[in-house]
Write a protein that holds these residues in place. Structure first.
Motif, PDB file in Angstrom:
ATOM      1  N   ASN A 184       0.827  -1.205   0.000  1.00  0.00           N
ATOM      2  CA  ASN A 184       0.000   0.000   0.000  1.00  0.00           C
ATOM      3  C   ASN A 184       0.863   1.257   0.000  1.00  0.00           C
ATOM      4  OD1 ASN A 184      -2.179  -1.670   0.096  1.00  0.00           O
ATOM      5  ND2 ASN A 184      -2.740  -1.199   2.223  1.00  0.00           N
ATOM      6  N   VAL A 185       0.373   2.252  -0.752  1.00  0.00           N
ATOM      7  CA  VAL A 185       1.032   3.562  -0.769  1.00  0.00           C
ATOM      8  C   VAL A 185       0.004   4.580  -0.298  1.00  0.00           C
ATOM      9  CG1 VAL A 185       2.081   5.333  -2.241  1.00  0.00           C
ATOM     10  CG2 VAL A 185       2.551   2.910  -2.676  1.00  0.00           C
ATOM     11  N   TYR A 186       0.422   5.486   0.584  1.00  0.00           N
ATOM     12  CA  TYR A 186      -0.479   6.515   1.099  1.00  0.00           C
ATOM     13  C   TYR A 186       0.103   7.891   0.814  1.00  0.00           C
ATOM     14  CZ  TYR A 186      -2.328   2.555   3.731  1.00  0.00           C
ATOM     15  OH  TYR A 186      -2.864   1.335   4.081  1.00  0.00           O
ATOM     16  N   ILE A 187      -0.789   8.822   0.487  1.00  0.00           N
ATOM     17  CA  ILE A 187      -0.430  10.234   0.391  1.00  0.00           C
ATOM     18  C   ILE A 187      -1.086  10.865   1.620  1.00  0.00           C
ATOM     19  CG2 ILE A 187      -0.534  12.320  -1.022  1.00  0.00           C
ATOM     20  CD1 ILE A 187       0.822   9.864  -2.431  1.00  0.00           C
ATOM     21  N   ASN A 188      -0.295  11.354   2.562  1.00  0.00           N
ATOM     22  CA  ASN A 188      -0.817  11.639   3.907  1.00  0.00           C
ATOM     23  C   ASN A 188      -1.573  10.390   4.362  1.00  0.00           C
ATOM     24  OD1 ASN A 188       0.396  14.102   3.667  1.00  0.00           O
ATOM     25  ND2 ASN A 188      -1.479  15.296   3.447  1.00  0.00           N
ATOM     26  N   SER A 189      -2.877  10.497   4.681  1.00  0.00           N
ATOM     27  CA  SER A 189      -3.565   9.259   5.074  1.00  0.00           C
ATOM     28  C   SER A 189      -4.429   8.689   3.962  1.00  0.00           C
ATOM     29  CB  SER A 189      -4.413   9.505   6.327  1.00  0.00           C
ATOM     30  OG  SER A 189      -5.544  10.288   6.006  1.00  0.00           O
ATOM     31  N   ALA A 190      -4.363   9.271   2.780  1.00  0.00           N
ATOM     32  CA  ALA A 190      -5.182   8.772   1.670  1.00  0.00           C
ATOM     33  C   ALA A 190      -4.454   7.661   0.925  1.00  0.00           C
ATOM     34  CB  ALA A 190      -5.510   9.908   0.700  1.00  0.00           C
ATOM     35  N   GLN A 191      -5.172   6.576   0.658  1.00  0.00           N
ATOM     36  CA  GLN A 191      -4.529   5.472  -0.054  1.00  0.00           C
ATOM     37  C   GLN A 191      -4.529   5.712  -1.560  1.00  0.00           C
ATOM     38  OE1 GLN A 191      -5.822   1.548   1.110  1.00  0.00           O
ATOM     39  NE2 GLN A 191      -4.672   0.581  -0.541  1.00  0.00           N
ATOM     40  N   LEU A 192      -3.415   5.374  -2.167  1.00  0.00           N
ATOM     41  CA  LEU A 192      -3.288   5.473  -3.621  1.00  0.00           C
ATOM     42  C   LEU A 192      -4.058   4.310  -4.244  1.00  0.00           C
ATOM     43  CD1 LEU A 192      -1.761   6.945  -5.947  1.00  0.00           C
ATOM     44  CD2 LEU A 192       0.112   5.327  -5.573  1.00  0.00           C
ATOM     45  N   LEU A 193      -5.055   4.633  -5.076  1.00  0.00           N
ATOM     46  CA  LEU A 193      -5.896   3.588  -5.668  1.00  0.00           C
ATOM     47  C   LEU A 193      -5.461   3.248  -7.091  1.00  0.00           C
ATOM     48  CD1 LEU A 193      -9.453   4.764  -4.554  1.00  0.00           C
ATOM     49  CD2 LEU A 193      -7.993   3.049  -3.459  1.00  0.00           C
ATOM     50  N   THR A 194      -5.323   4.259  -7.937  1.00  0.00           N
ATOM     51  CA  THR A 194      -4.899   4.062  -9.327  1.00  0.00           C
ATOM     52  C   THR A 194      -3.777   5.050  -9.604  1.00  0.00           C
ATOM     53  OG1 THR A 194      -7.195   3.562  -9.888  1.00  0.00           O
ATOM     54  CG2 THR A 194      -5.691   3.938 -11.722  1.00  0.00           C
ATOM     55  N   ALA A 195      -2.598   4.533  -9.882  1.00  0.00           N
ATOM     56  CA  ALA A 195      -1.434   5.403 -10.074  1.00  0.00           C
ATOM     57  C   ALA A 195      -1.175   5.638 -11.556  1.00  0.00           C
ATOM     58  CB  ALA A 195      -0.202   4.765  -9.438  1.00  0.00           C
ATOM     59  N   ASP A 196      -0.506   6.740 -11.859  1.00  0.00           N
ATOM     60  CA  ASP A 196       0.143   6.931 -13.164  1.00  0.00           C
ATOM     61  C   ASP A 196      -0.812   6.995 -14.351  1.00  0.00           C
ATOM     62  OD1 ASP A 196       2.632   6.778 -11.799  1.00  0.00           O
ATOM     63  OD2 ASP A 196       2.570   4.589 -11.899  1.00  0.00           O
ATOM     64  N   ILE A 197      -1.912   7.699 -14.220  1.00  0.00           N
ATOM     65  CA  ILE A 197      -2.786   7.931 -15.379  1.00  0.00           C
ATOM     66  C   ILE A 197      -2.202   9.134 -16.123  1.00  0.00           C
ATOM     67  CG2 ILE A 197      -5.109   8.564 -16.119  1.00  0.00           C
ATOM     68  CD1 ILE A 197      -6.081   7.278 -13.413  1.00  0.00           C
ATOM     69  N   LEU A 198      -1.784   8.880 -17.369  1.00  0.00           N
ATOM     70  CA  LEU A 198      -1.111   9.945 -18.124  1.00  0.00           C
ATOM     71  C   LEU A 198      -2.107  11.003 -18.569  1.00  0.00           C
ATOM     72  CD1 LEU A 198       1.142   7.609 -20.290  1.00  0.00           C
ATOM     73  CD2 LEU A 198       1.896   9.046 -18.380  1.00  0.00           C
ATOM     74  N   LEU A 199      -1.724  12.253 -18.389  1.00  0.00           N
ATOM     75  CA  LEU A 199      -2.508  13.403 -18.838  1.00  0.00           C
ATOM     76  C   LEU A 199      -1.737  14.106 -19.944  1.00  0.00           C
ATOM     77  CD1 LEU A 199      -3.347  15.154 -15.438  1.00  0.00           C
ATOM     78  CD2 LEU A 199      -4.946  13.853 -16.865  1.00  0.00           C
ATOM     79  N   ALA A 200      -2.446  14.857 -20.773  1.00  0.00           N
ATOM     80  CA  ALA A 200      -1.756  15.672 -21.771  1.00  0.00           C
ATOM     81  C   ALA A 200      -0.696  16.548 -21.097  1.00  0.00           C
ATOM     82  CB  ALA A 200      -2.755  16.542 -22.530  1.00  0.00           C
ATOM     83  N   ASN A 201      -0.990  17.013 -19.893  1.00  0.00           N
ATOM     84  CA  ASN A 201      -0.061  17.942 -19.233  1.00  0.00           C
ATOM     85  C   ASN A 201       0.607  17.370 -17.985  1.00  0.00           C
ATOM     86  OD1 ASN A 201      -2.502  18.003 -17.788  1.00  0.00           O
ATOM     87  ND2 ASN A 201      -2.182  20.120 -17.120  1.00  0.00           N
ATOM     88  N   GLY A 202       0.688  16.046 -17.881  1.00  0.00           N
ATOM     89  CA  GLY A 202       1.380  15.487 -16.729  1.00  0.00           C
ATOM     90  C   GLY A 202       0.830  14.135 -16.334  1.00  0.00           C
TER      91      GLY A 202
END
Ligand SMILES: *[C@@H]1O[C@H](CO)[C@@H](O)[C@H](O)[C@H]1NC(C)=O
Ligand SMILES: *[C@@H]1O[C@H](CO)[C@@H](O)[C@H](O)[C@H]1NC(C)=O
Ligand SMILES: *[C@@H]1O[C@H](CO)[C@@H](O)[C@H](O)[C@H]1NC(C)=O
Ligand SMILES: *[C@@H]1O[C@H](CO)[C@@H](O)[C@H](O)[C@H]1NC(C)=O
Ligand SMILES: *[C@@H]1O[C@H](CO)[C@@H](O)[C@H](O)[C@H]1NC(C)=O
Ligand SMILES: *[C@@H]1O[C@H](CO)[C@@H](O)[C@H](O)[C@H]1NC(C)=O
Ligand SMILES: *[C@@H]1O[C@H](CO)[C@@H](O)[C@H](O)[C@H]1NC(C)=O
Ligand SMILES: *[C@@H]1O[C@H](CO)[C@@H](O)[C@H](O)[C@H]1NC(C)=O
Ligand SMILES: CC(=O)N[C@H]1CO[C@H](CO)[C@@H](O)[C@@H]1O
Length: 411
Positions: free
Chosen positions: A282-300
């Protein structure tokens, strides 16, 4: 001169490529001969011959990787928009799509480490699909069972069906479906049902700022994260909501999941920092769990998380024993309706303006479900801010080079 003659020069380059006149030097075949000999790549080869200018962009250093969709991939092009472009021979879109299939550097499937995704820059530089420095990315990952996958816009997956076809100057990976150039924030949020997040950005007058900035990392809470807060977020003023949304935005570069190591902090646009913690897988950002990582955007890049982040609670840590972390807002009070949907622009059954002049914004909503205090208000906090960030083109600065058949042509 270069502009006037590029088509002639490109055609000459392709003849050169097809003839492979200088291939005698090495043991490896040249690109043209390799492509011509692949019965499952005839559509791709035809496209390359039709739009030979793509080849003028081949970087001369460190080789290239060409992701060549097989014939079947062209018979099942996803998304109406792309289908229409290919049917109508829309040269602009087709060349952008082809550029996205050419990766910087020679990347073999054999050298990939299982389970460790890499993010590889491509030749796609059109800002509509690629407002990132140095060429839009594609994700490459080797999964269980050694299957090799490329992940592109909107989470689209292309599997490698034939790997590591080497030619003089690089390598071809044959894939079973086209890469999709990454879309902008709103199109991508729609694909992933990030309805309240998108609505909150409209309500906070932040949507254009988040969409137009280049090289960004965005954390998008899923809908249930907003439902868990209810009025604790939907009753905020525009200023308060803006500050919360900015805490989900890193303006200074793409941060992909391999950079989420335990204890790392990142400074957000809000000014406050977020902290990454890990526990097992599991990966957390503060206390929020990362659910789906690395969705590419046109700008990032965008990552989906299961809680709304609160800059006033930046030191909150997750309890890895618990499946669902508590909301980070003390006054959270769950609601059933999705917050901020009434702030979204109308897309279906929109009210027709009664005057010919219309409205300037076109964002009138036919729905009035939630009481969104922020959505009706307007401040100038996000208007007219244009980041004057220099963009690097990555290639071509010192003249166009063509590396074909082992030779380099300077144009
Ligand atoms: C080429 O495509 C055919 C089906 O169209 C398939 O049976 C064959 O395995 C493919 N060849 C390679 C090398 O992928
Ligand atoms: C970039 O892509 C957009 C959308 O396909 C297109 O309208 C535009 O002409 C392209 N720009 C360049 C410089 O190719
Ligand atoms: C995102 O792109 C679509 C076209 O694909 C466009 O209609 C929409 O306005 C864009 N979103 C923003 C916020 O600019
Ligand atoms: C989005 O929601 C729709 C309808 O509930 C669902 O069919 C679809 O699978 C969802 N997509 C994602 C990426 O969650
Ligand atoms: C790309 O980003 C720059 C800011 O770095 C912005 O000014 C520009 O409008 C963006 N282009 C697009 C097509 O979104
Ligand atoms: C939120 O706003 C609504 C309408 O303005 C009001 O009825 C409600 O009491 C407010 N709730 C909170 C928690 O402030
Ligand atoms: C991500 O990790 C790589 C490798 O450790 C490092 O070189 C890079 O600077 C990191 N990027 C960010 C934004 O932290
Ligand atoms: C992450 O860092 C914290 C604090 O330094 C430590 O207690 C924890 O054991 C670390 N977790 C992992 C998985 O290394
Ligand atoms: C008003 C506002 O938030 N403006 C921001 C838009 O995004 C850029 C980063 O790309 C910031 O520098 C601005 O402050």
């Amino acid at each position: 001169m270069r502009n006037q003659n590029w088509k002639t020069i490109a055609a000459a380059a392709l003849n050169f490529l097809v003839a492979g006149t200088s291939a005698q030097t090495g043991a490896l075949t040249d690109l043209g001969t390799l492509l011509a000999g692949q019965t499952n790549l005839t559509t791709f080869y035809n496209l390359i011959q039709k739009y030979p200018q793509i080849l003028l962009e081949l970087p001369s250093l460190n080789g290239v990787t060409i992701l060549a969709p097989n014939n079947n991939a062209f018979n099942k092009i996803p998304y109406t928009e792309l289908n229409v472009a290919f049917q109508n021979n829309n040269e602009g879109v087709i060349t952008n799509v082809l550029e996205y299939h050419i990766l910087q550097g020679s990347r073999t499937a054999a050298q990939l480490i299982p389970g460790a995704p890499v993010f590889i820059p491509t030749l796609l530089n059109n800002a509509t699909y690629s407002n990132v420095t140095g060429g839009q990315y594609v994700e490459n990952v080797k999964q269980a069972g050694n299957s090799v996958v490329f992940v592109s816009g909107k989470g689209s997956r292309s599997s490698v069906v034939q790997s590591d076809l080497k030619f003089n100057g690089g390598v071809i990976q044959v894939i079973d479906s086209l890469l999709i150039p990454p879309a902008n924030l709103t199109d991508t949020a729609n694909s992933f049902n990030l309805t309240s997040f998108e609505g909150a950005l409209y309500a906070a007058n932040k949507i254009q700022n988040f969409t137009d900035a280049s090289d960004v990392t965005i954390f998008a809470p899923e809908n249930s994260a907003f439902q868990a807060l209810g009025p604790a977020i939907s009753n905020m003023t525009v200023q308060e909501l803006s500050s919360i949304m900015d805490y989900h935005f890193i303006p200074s570069g793409e941060i992909f999941s391999p950079n989420f190591s335990n204890g790392t902090t990142f400074t957000t646009q809000n000014g406050a920092k977020i902290t990454v913690r890990t526990s097992g897988n599991n990966v957390y950002i503060n206390s929020a769990q990362l659910l789906t990582a690395d969705i590419l955007l046109a700008n990032g890049v965008l990552h989906v998380i299961d809680n709304v982040l609160n800059p006033a609670e930046s030191s909150v840590a997750p309890d890895p024993q618990v499946a669902n972390q508590a909301p980070e807002f003390p006054s959270a009070s769950a609601v059933e309706n999705l917050p901020f949907t009434s702030a979204l622009p109308c897309t279906v059954s929109c009210p027709v303006p009664s005057t010919a002049s219309g409205t300037a914004t076109g964002t009138a909503s036919s729905k009035a479900t939630t009481s969104v205090k922020a959505s009706g208000l307007s401040t100038s906090s996000s208007s007219g801010i244009g980041a004057a960030k220099a963009r690097e083109t990555g290639f071509g600065a010192a003249g166009l080079m063509v590396a074909l058949g082992g030779a380099v042509m300077m144009i």
